[in-house]
Design an enzyme around this catalytic site. Sequence first.
Site, PDB file in Angstrom:
ATOM      1  N   HIS A 174     -11.229  -1.940   1.194  1.00  0.00           N
ATOM      2  CA  HIS A 174     -11.240  -0.757   0.552  1.00  0.00           C
ATOM      3  C   HIS A 174     -12.305  -0.350  -0.767  1.00  0.00           C
ATOM      4  O   HIS A 174     -12.207   0.266  -1.510  1.00  0.00           O
ATOM      5  CB  HIS A 174      -9.848  -0.012   0.245  1.00  0.00           C
ATOM      6  CG  HIS A 174      -9.778   1.393   0.802  1.00  0.00           C
ATOM      7  ND1 HIS A 174      -8.815   2.081   0.813  1.00  0.00           N
ATOM      8  CD2 HIS A 174     -10.995   2.207   1.241  1.00  0.00           C
ATOM      9  CE1 HIS A 174      -8.924   3.200   1.379  1.00  0.00           C
ATOM     10  NE2 HIS A 174     -10.074   3.429   1.606  1.00  0.00           N
ATOM     11  N   CYS A 182      -5.874   4.548  -3.636  1.00  0.00           N
ATOM     12  CA  CYS A 182      -5.954   3.035  -3.106  1.00  0.00           C
ATOM     13  C   CYS A 182      -7.498   2.670  -3.793  1.00  0.00           C
ATOM     14  O   CYS A 182      -7.398   1.396  -4.550  1.00  0.00           O
ATOM     15  CB  CYS A 182      -6.342   3.127  -1.755  1.00  0.00           C
ATOM     16  SG  CYS A 182      -4.906   3.640  -0.780  1.00  0.00           S
ATOM     17  N   ASP A 198       0.762  -1.178  -0.050  1.00  0.00           N
ATOM     18  CA  ASP A 198      -0.018  -0.075  -0.026  1.00  0.00           C
ATOM     19  C   ASP A 198       0.885   1.288   0.019  1.00  0.00           C
ATOM     20  O   ASP A 198       1.555   1.543   0.854  1.00  0.00           O
ATOM     21  CB  ASP A 198      -0.801  -0.039   1.437  1.00  0.00           C
ATOM     22  CG  ASP A 198      -2.151   0.932   1.033  1.00  0.00           C
ATOM     23  OD1 ASP A 198      -2.161   1.716   0.017  1.00  0.00           O
ATOM     24  OD2 ASP A 198      -2.982   0.596   1.998  1.00  0.00           O
ATOM     25  N   ASP A 199       0.869   2.044  -1.184  1.00  0.00           N
ATOM     26  CA  ASP A 199       1.559   3.290  -1.102  1.00  0.00           C
ATOM     27  C   ASP A 199       3.146   3.158  -1.253  1.00  0.00           C
ATOM     28  O   ASP A 199       3.939   3.898  -0.582  1.00  0.00           O
ATOM     29  CB  ASP A 199       0.967   4.261   0.078  1.00  0.00           C
ATOM     30  CG  ASP A 199      -0.143   4.736  -0.096  1.00  0.00           C
ATOM     31  OD1 ASP A 199      -0.806   4.329  -0.953  1.00  0.00           O
ATOM     32  OD2 ASP A 199      -0.519   5.632   0.907  1.00  0.00           O
ATOM     33  N   ASP A 211      -0.112  -0.504  -4.616  1.00  0.00           N
ATOM     34  CA  ASP A 211      -1.475  -0.258  -5.510  1.00  0.00           C
ATOM     35  C   ASP A 211      -1.406   1.325  -5.789  1.00  0.00           C
ATOM     36  O   ASP A 211      -2.385   1.514  -6.813  1.00  0.00           O
ATOM     37  CB  ASP A 211      -2.558  -0.131  -3.979  1.00  0.00           C
ATOM     38  CG  ASP A 211      -2.395   0.958  -3.343  1.00  0.00           C
ATOM     39  OD1 ASP A 211      -1.254   1.352  -2.981  1.00  0.00           O
ATOM     40  OD2 ASP A 211      -3.386   1.219  -2.746  1.00  0.00           O
ATOM     41  N   ASN A 212      -0.414   2.034  -5.401  1.00  0.00           N
ATOM     42  CA  ASN A 212      -0.160   3.213  -6.195  1.00  0.00           C
ATOM     43  C   ASN A 212       1.254   3.808  -5.645  1.00  0.00           C
ATOM     44  O   ASN A 212       1.700   3.188  -4.856  1.00  0.00           O
ATOM     45  CB  ASN A 212      -1.202   4.549  -5.679  1.00  0.00           C
ATOM     46  CG  ASN A 212      -1.718   4.466  -4.184  1.00  0.00           C
ATOM     47  OD1 ASN A 212      -2.464   3.844  -3.886  1.00  0.00           O
ATOM     48  ND2 ASN A 212      -0.453   5.140  -3.432  1.00  0.00           N
TER      49      ASN A 212
HETATM   50 CA   LIG Z   1      -2.685   2.766  -1.683  1.00  0.00          CA
END
Ligand SMILES: [Ca+2]
Length: 458
Positions: free
Chosen positions: A128, A72, A34-35, A269-270
């Site tokens: 999410h 996300c 995540d991130d 995810d990003n």
């Molecule tokens: Ca994210």
Amino acid sequence: MKTLFLLAAMAASTNLLSAAGPDRKPNIVLIVADDLGWGDIGYHGSQAKTPNIDRVSSEGLRFDRFYVQPICTPTRATLMTGRYPWRTGMASGVILNHLHYGLPLDETTLAQTLKKAGYTTDIVGKWHLGHETPAYLPTERGFDYHYGLYTAIDHFTHMWQGGLDWHRNRKAVREEGYASDLIGDDCVRIIKEHDFSKSPLFLYNPMFAVHAFNQAPEKYTAAYADEKNEERRGLLGLCAAMDFQFGRIIDALKEVGQLDNTFVFFFSDNGGNLHAAANNGPLRDGKGTYYEGGLRVPAFAYWPGKIESGKTTEALAYAADLYPTFAALAGAPLPAKPLDGVDLAPVLFKNATESGRKEILFLLEDSERDRRGAMIEWPWKLIRTAKPEALWTFELFNIATDPSEKNEVSKDNPEIVQRLSARIDEMKKDAPPAFWKPGDNKPPKGWKSSPIVGPDQE
Ligand SMILES: [Ca+2]
């Protein structure tokens, strides 16, 4: 009656044979950071040490041109549907605690598709994609099992805005422990307890590392005692936690003798969040933007004996490609709605240098107040932005020769600008309105989280 019983017994034994025999279906383990920024992974020469990820990816295939949406929820919607998130109203914003929408229920999720092909489907980590009603929860969207969070949490208390967001199979649970450790423990438990002779396993592990808050126990930050910036030290600790838990999953697969029969895919995810001390290396900007730092992420595939070791591919790939890729591996039927992904099998298993993908359309916010879109048509990337009543502002980059996006070349290439801008309009003309509305980033005045996020009870 007797015949029926006999047929059922034969069917059961056939399933058993096919699950255990030489033509058995591979397990699929999908790990999503995540991130995680481009510059926060060891093999990109980072300050962050990620020895497990470095080693495993060096024995697999690294994707150098893997793209995602810049935040996300849109990326997760892409992953779960194999479709652009603007087709499902999910391209704008993220589903915060106070928001009520979810991934539309008429979409066929990746989990539902793999389940049809006989997989046990487990998700451990962050969902999410909606938490307002039970129908939106992962256990209603094709997953046999869920453990983890629906939106976002404090890594230690598992709370967010005063609500507990920690769950096991739709029951809120209060547990001691650091989120990444608990999530890693559960992944290992699932792998060790799974009966691989009965069904192949689809384990989707959307980690909450390395998402803010930048919190990590001392065991993960100790190696970075010299880092004076506390935010940065916390993020480095999250990277260490991510890498450690990744390593445990690979070790567990090895321990149960399933490594040679498991397709592992990892991506972020990003891009890294520059407001939370992330590093996207030479890429411009980060999470929430259309520059490469927001969209181009670390990614790799690993399958000993099946994917050649030690290679990096330049093939253009996008998060939607995983749906048809996994479905083909699983021998699963594709859903009726058309997908926006391409099967990456030729790149993964046959050393093809191109995926067949030529373009990717990104939309973040497309409201009356703030319109932003971007289009990659290799090697070009057009970013266009407009405020109300204003004309588009265009930026054009050649991302093959200018990966850091230092040279904006729209003035020199008006035809390309026009073509890509027209293509954005053409592609999104039938898109439904986004669920997310301007102002949704903040809860309404006087709003208070319920004590438990989502419909769960303790
Ligand atoms: Ca994210």
